[in-house]
Design a protein around this motif. Sequence first.
Motif, mmCIF file in Angstrom:
data_model
loop_
_atom_site.group_PDB
_atom_site.id
_atom_site.type_symbol
_atom_site.label_atom_id
_atom_site.label_comp_id
_atom_site.label_asym_id
_atom_site.label_seq_id
_atom_site.Cartn_x
_atom_site.Cartn_y
_atom_site.Cartn_z
ATOM 1 N N ALA A 246 38.562 31.891 38.701
ATOM 2 C CA ALA A 246 38.366 32.732 39.887
ATOM 3 C C ALA A 246 39.509 33.705 40.122
ATOM 4 C CB ALA A 246 38.178 31.852 41.121
ATOM 5 N N PHE A 247 40.739 33.247 39.917
ATOM 6 C CA PHE A 247 41.888 34.060 40.302
ATOM 7 C C PHE A 247 41.899 35.454 39.673
ATOM 8 C CE2 PHE A 247 46.204 35.585 39.686
ATOM 9 C CZ PHE A 247 46.669 35.607 40.988
ATOM 10 N N PRO A 248 41.614 35.601 38.369
ATOM 11 C CA PRO A 248 41.746 36.935 37.764
ATOM 12 C C PRO A 248 40.863 38.016 38.373
ATOM 13 C CG PRO A 248 41.739 35.261 36.055
ATOM 14 C CD PRO A 248 41.370 34.571 37.333
ATOM 15 N N ILE A 249 39.671 37.691 38.864
ATOM 16 C CA ILE A 249 38.838 38.757 39.447
ATOM 17 C C ILE A 249 39.411 39.186 40.789
ATOM 18 C CG2 ILE A 249 37.156 37.198 40.548
ATOM 19 C CD1 ILE A 249 36.456 40.633 38.896
ATOM 20 N N PHE A 250 39.993 38.252 41.543
ATOM 21 C CA PHE A 250 40.714 38.624 42.764
ATOM 22 C C PHE A 250 41.884 39.538 42.406
ATOM 23 C CE2 PHE A 250 38.430 34.999 44.337
ATOM 24 C CZ PHE A 250 38.440 35.051 45.723
ATOM 25 N N GLN A 251 42.653 39.135 41.409
ATOM 26 C CA GLN A 251 43.840 39.894 41.024
ATOM 27 C C GLN A 251 43.467 41.272 40.491
ATOM 28 O OE1 GLN A 251 46.297 38.257 37.810
ATOM 29 N NE2 GLN A 251 48.100 38.767 39.016
ATOM 30 N N THR A 252 42.422 41.350 39.681
ATOM 31 C CA THR A 252 41.983 42.633 39.146
ATOM 32 C C THR A 252 41.612 43.582 40.278
ATOM 33 O OG1 THR A 252 41.220 41.673 37.061
ATOM 34 C CG2 THR A 252 40.267 43.780 37.704
ATOM 35 N N ALA A 253 40.806 43.093 41.213
ATOM 36 C CA ALA A 253 40.367 43.945 42.325
ATOM 37 C C ALA A 253 41.544 44.352 43.202
ATOM 38 C CB ALA A 253 39.310 43.222 43.149
ATOM 39 N N ARG A 254 42.371 43.398 43.552
ATOM 40 C CA ARG A 254 43.439 43.667 44.517
ATOM 41 C C ARG A 254 44.606 44.449 43.915
ATOM 42 N NH1 ARG A 254 44.383 38.669 48.698
ATOM 43 N NH2 ARG A 254 42.203 38.217 49.190
ATOM 44 N N GLU A 255 45.014 44.077 42.700
ATOM 45 C CA GLU A 255 46.228 44.669 42.151
ATOM 46 C C GLU A 255 45.968 45.873 41.255
ATOM 47 O OE1 GLU A 255 49.207 42.027 40.652
ATOM 48 O OE2 GLU A 255 48.621 40.433 42.037
ATOM 49 N N ARG A 256 44.959 45.797 40.418
ATOM 50 C CA ARG A 256 44.707 46.935 39.522
ATOM 51 C C ARG A 256 44.012 48.075 40.241
ATOM 52 N NH1 ARG A 256 41.868 45.171 34.099
ATOM 53 N NH2 ARG A 256 42.169 47.394 33.680
ATOM 54 N N PHE A 257 43.189 47.737 41.260
ATOM 55 C CA PHE A 257 42.390 48.781 41.903
ATOM 56 C C PHE A 257 42.610 48.894 43.406
ATOM 57 C CE2 PHE A 257 40.128 47.604 38.002
ATOM 58 C CZ PHE A 257 40.086 48.839 37.391
ATOM 59 N N ASP A 258 43.507 48.080 43.949
ATOM 60 C CA ASP A 258 43.839 48.149 45.376
ATOM 61 C C ASP A 258 42.587 48.057 46.247
ATOM 62 O OD1 ASP A 258 45.611 48.276 47.492
ATOM 63 O OD2 ASP A 258 45.542 50.464 47.624
ATOM 64 N N LEU A 259 41.718 47.119 45.907
ATOM 65 C CA LEU A 259 40.470 46.912 46.629
ATOM 66 C C LEU A 259 40.483 45.543 47.298
ATOM 67 C CD1 LEU A 259 37.982 48.214 43.908
ATOM 68 C CD2 LEU A 259 38.531 49.367 46.053
ATOM 69 N N LEU B 18 31.024 34.518 39.928
ATOM 70 C CA LEU B 18 31.760 35.472 40.764
ATOM 71 C C LEU B 18 32.401 36.556 39.902
ATOM 72 C CD1 LEU B 18 32.858 36.134 43.664
ATOM 73 C CD2 LEU B 18 34.875 34.778 43.020
ATOM 74 N N VAL B 19 32.954 36.167 38.761
ATOM 75 C CA VAL B 19 33.560 37.140 37.850
ATOM 76 C C VAL B 19 32.514 38.132 37.358
ATOM 77 C CG1 VAL B 19 34.666 37.448 35.599
ATOM 78 C CG2 VAL B 19 35.440 35.626 37.131
ATOM 79 N N ALA B 20 31.352 37.617 36.943
ATOM 80 C CA ALA B 20 30.304 38.497 36.422
ATOM 81 C C ALA B 20 29.849 39.495 37.489
ATOM 82 C CB ALA B 20 29.126 37.665 35.928
ATOM 83 N N ARG B 21 29.618 39.008 38.686
ATOM 84 C CA ARG B 21 29.205 39.903 39.768
ATOM 85 C C ARG B 21 30.335 40.866 40.140
ATOM 86 N NH1 ARG B 21 25.627 36.019 43.888
ATOM 87 N NH2 ARG B 21 24.579 34.836 42.242
#
Length: 203
Positions: free
Chosen positions: A166-179, A103-106
């Motif tokens: 798993a958590f960091p890719i959720f956090q990256t998308a949601r918090e760093r990029f508001d996605l 999931l992180v890679a994708r």
Amino acid sequence: MLLYQFRKGTNPRRVIIYLSEKGIDVPRYELDYENKEHRSEKYRAINPSGRAPTLVTDAGLAITDSAAIVEYLEELHPERPMIGADAASRARVRSLERLSADLVARGQLWLWNQTDAFPGKEPAPSRDAADRIFRYITELLDVLEKEIGEHAFIAGPTPTIADFTAFPIFQTARERFDLAFGNDHPRLDSWYKRFRDRPSADY
């Protein structure tokens, strides 16, 4: 022992969260990504890929993969196991950890195309490509949504390396990029919000 990290990076955060959850104190060095310190000749002599994280052991061994770093530290600190306590639980945790790593890679490929923030990775971002990639992300989110069931954490009632992966890719998308990322998967969305309240999840 010294951990080279970039605290907002998706892969380094797997290790950072693990250390916090495990209660292990390791000396850290924060790489200056903005000024491309991770691409410097000095750092590449330690990690030729020019990426974070890297753990340099007391014996001078450079471990350059986040999953390998976690497993190395887990072997040094077997108390409160976070890769499973027996053969069956280890198999489940590792299975879900590897699914999460996929999931992180994708997710990273998607972010490279969904945003303009990674010109070194994708100089010509394509929203069409991002849309295609997200279909493959959704496949994995669907599986994790079923696997988590009614558990508090991905692999069961306690946090494991599956959560930390798993958590960091959720956090990256949601918090760093508001996605949006997993927002339309109610169990995963609830899991993310619960985990975000943990001290280990803070930047």
